[in-house]
Design a protein around this motif. Structure first.
Motif, mmCIF file in Angstrom:
data_model
loop_
_atom_site.group_PDB
_atom_site.id
_atom_site.type_symbol
_atom_site.label_atom_id
_atom_site.label_comp_id
_atom_site.label_asym_id
_atom_site.label_seq_id
_atom_site.Cartn_x
_atom_site.Cartn_y
_atom_site.Cartn_z
ATOM 1 N N ALA A 335 5.261 -3.072 3.862
ATOM 2 C CA ALA A 335 3.966 -3.338 3.406
ATOM 3 C C ALA A 335 3.175 -1.995 3.669
ATOM 4 C CB ALA A 335 3.342 -4.664 3.423
ATOM 5 N N GLU A 336 3.248 -1.771 5.195
ATOM 6 C CA GLU A 336 2.301 -0.710 5.862
ATOM 7 C C GLU A 336 2.859 0.731 5.341
ATOM 8 O OE1 GLU A 336 2.590 -1.332 10.006
ATOM 9 O OE2 GLU A 336 1.382 -3.144 9.954
ATOM 10 N N VAL A 337 4.168 0.761 5.152
ATOM 11 C CA VAL A 337 4.798 2.073 4.887
ATOM 12 C C VAL A 337 5.024 2.613 3.354
ATOM 13 C CG1 VAL A 337 5.613 2.313 7.223
ATOM 14 C CG2 VAL A 337 7.138 1.525 5.210
ATOM 15 N N MET A 338 4.640 1.474 2.476
ATOM 16 C CA MET A 338 4.807 1.689 0.962
ATOM 17 C C MET A 338 3.612 2.281 0.511
ATOM 18 S SD MET A 338 7.400 -1.729 0.059
ATOM 19 C CE MET A 338 7.949 -0.921 -1.436
ATOM 20 N N THR A 339 3.408 3.528 0.712
ATOM 21 C CA THR A 339 2.037 3.967 0.475
ATOM 22 C C THR A 339 1.781 4.526 -1.010
ATOM 23 O OG1 THR A 339 2.492 6.063 1.610
ATOM 24 C CG2 THR A 339 1.417 4.407 2.806
ATOM 25 N N ASP A 340 2.922 4.974 -1.785
ATOM 26 C CA ASP A 340 2.931 5.633 -2.925
ATOM 27 C C ASP A 340 2.405 4.507 -3.940
ATOM 28 O OD1 ASP A 340 4.072 7.797 -1.773
ATOM 29 O OD2 ASP A 340 6.222 7.369 -2.443
ATOM 30 N N ALA A 341 1.556 5.265 -5.050
ATOM 31 C CA ALA A 341 1.184 4.310 -5.997
ATOM 32 C C ALA A 341 2.188 3.750 -6.970
ATOM 33 C CB ALA A 341 0.496 5.468 -7.117
#
Length: 413
Positions: A335-341
């Motif tokens: 979750a921390e590294v999934m930053t794309d919309a």
């Protein structure tokens, strides 16, 4: 050559031949884990020749992400969207996250999928394969089923694999079913001897056949140990459990860090190497740990830009053998590294899997996912997301509102 599957291979070859002659055909392949569904789909792809191929695979962790499976399947066709009637193109763009969100009737989305498939098959006959369809999100399964039922004079062959005793909207689509059972003794013995790289006694072959009920994957995995087989042969265990144990033994020689990387791969539900590397770094793991995990023979397959488990049971074995705290940590790192919309929905579910109690951040993220699903007519996904959001919500009034939204979406679906 697939042993003991002459009838099934003939049916698939006939479907391909019909597509080349301009006639549509659809087959729904059903069977237990490891029975050979994926192998039959791979055979079809290998025999497709000059045919075009569209492929998708259901992923358990994405079962509540609306239209995720449809996006994977139709990605190569998206350049043809402008050929569709504007109302169909707009609905499909919205559903696939490629345009403004509009709430479209599912009939329109299904018709858009049918039109896009037909357009893609105009230049060459088309093979469509969908593996692990029991894990497709409901919106994708309904759209694919709608299109498959209405293909008649198009040069398209559709092959869909569904695990036995699992639910899927595709089971009610009226498609011709091909049910897979266990191998006969002659085929099972030949497969065992292939796995064992030598002759297997009649008694041992009969015992293994009884223990596995002729399941090809179980025969292959347990057959590797045939020369050292004990008397029990896991007789008291289900096939899936026996095979999972065989996969776990392959991880025995890995470092604890590499096993944590494998857990991240299993938790991610995607073959994206970059995502796994970023999440592993967030857990403090080294690049060498990732490389060791990627090289785990017999557990994962490495391709250009992706690494995936050799079978869903291998993924399940790694995931469920980890402690709950380790699983939560893997989901939190993802979750921390999934930053794309475009990853917002998946991120919401990873936050949920990482939660240990009330969690306002995860609940809000899931509410966002629910609203996006509702706007795209993914009512089943919206209901699941709102229900999970409510579970993680502490204020009673807000929890009640989210439960109401879940019930309303379930009713609409």
């Amino acid at each position: 050559m697939l042993l003991g599957r002459e009838r099934e291979l003939q049916a698939i070859d006939q479907a391909l031949a019909a597509a080349r002659l301009g006639k549509s055909s659809c087959l729904l392949v059903r069977g237990e884990p490891g029975i050979g569904k994926t192998a039959l789909l791979e055979h079809a792809v290998s025999q497709a020749g000059a045919m075009r191929v569209l492929a998708a695979r259901g992923v358990e962790f994405e079962a509540d992400v609306p239209f995720a499976g449809l996006h994977d399947l139709l990605h190569p066709t998206l350049a043809l969207l402008d050929r569709l009637p504007p109302i169909h193109a707009s609905a499909l763009r919205s559903s696939l996250g490629l345009g403004p969100r509009i709430e479209s009737d599912r009939l329109i989305i299904g018709a858009a999928v049918l039109g896009l498939i037909s357009s893609y098959a105009e230049e060459a006959p088309l093979l469509i394969t969908v593996d692990d369809a029991q894990w497709l999100d409901r919106a994708s399964a309904e759209a694919i089923g709608f299109a498959a039922r209405r293909l008649f004079a198009d040069p398209v062959a559709v092959l869909i694999a569904v695990r036995e005793d699992e639910e899927s909207p595709l089971l009610g689509a009226g498609l011709l079913e091909l049910s897979l059972g266990g191998l006969d003794q002659a085929s099972a013995t030949a497969l065992l001897e292939t796995a064992a790289a030598g002759k297997v006694s009649v008694d041992l072959a009969q015992r293994m056949l009884g223990a596995t009920r002729g399941n090809p994957l179980a025969l292959l995995e347990l057959g590797r140990d045939a020369p050292r087989a004990s008397a029990s042969l896991h007789d008291d265990l289900p096939v899936a459990t026996s095979v999972e144990r065989a996969y776990l033994r392959r991880a025995d020689g890995l470092s604890s860090e590499a096993r944590r990387v494998l857990l991240v791969m299993a938790a991610s539900g995607t073959p994206d190497v970059g995502l796994v590397q970023r999440a592993a770094a967030a857990l403090g793991l080294e690049r060498s740990d990732v490389e060791q995990a990627e090289a785990a023979r017999g557990l994962v397959i490495e391709r250009v830009g992706s690494v995936e488990f050799v079978h869903p049971l291998a993924r399940a074995a790694i995931y469920h053998s980890a402690s709950p705290s380790d699983r939560r940590a893997a989901h939190r790192a993802l979750a921390e590294v999934m930053t794309d919309a475009e990853d917002a929905d998946r991120r919401a579910w990873h936050l949920s899997a990482a939660a240990t109690g009330w969690d306002a951040e995860a609940a809000a993220a899931l509410e966002g996912a629910a609203r996006r699903a509702r706007e795209s007519t993914g009512y089943a996904a919206a209901a699941s997301a709102w229900k999970e959001s409510a579970r993680l919500t502490e204020p009673s009034e807000l929890r009640a509102a989210r439960l109401f939204n879940a019930a309303e979406s379930a009713w609409l679906g």
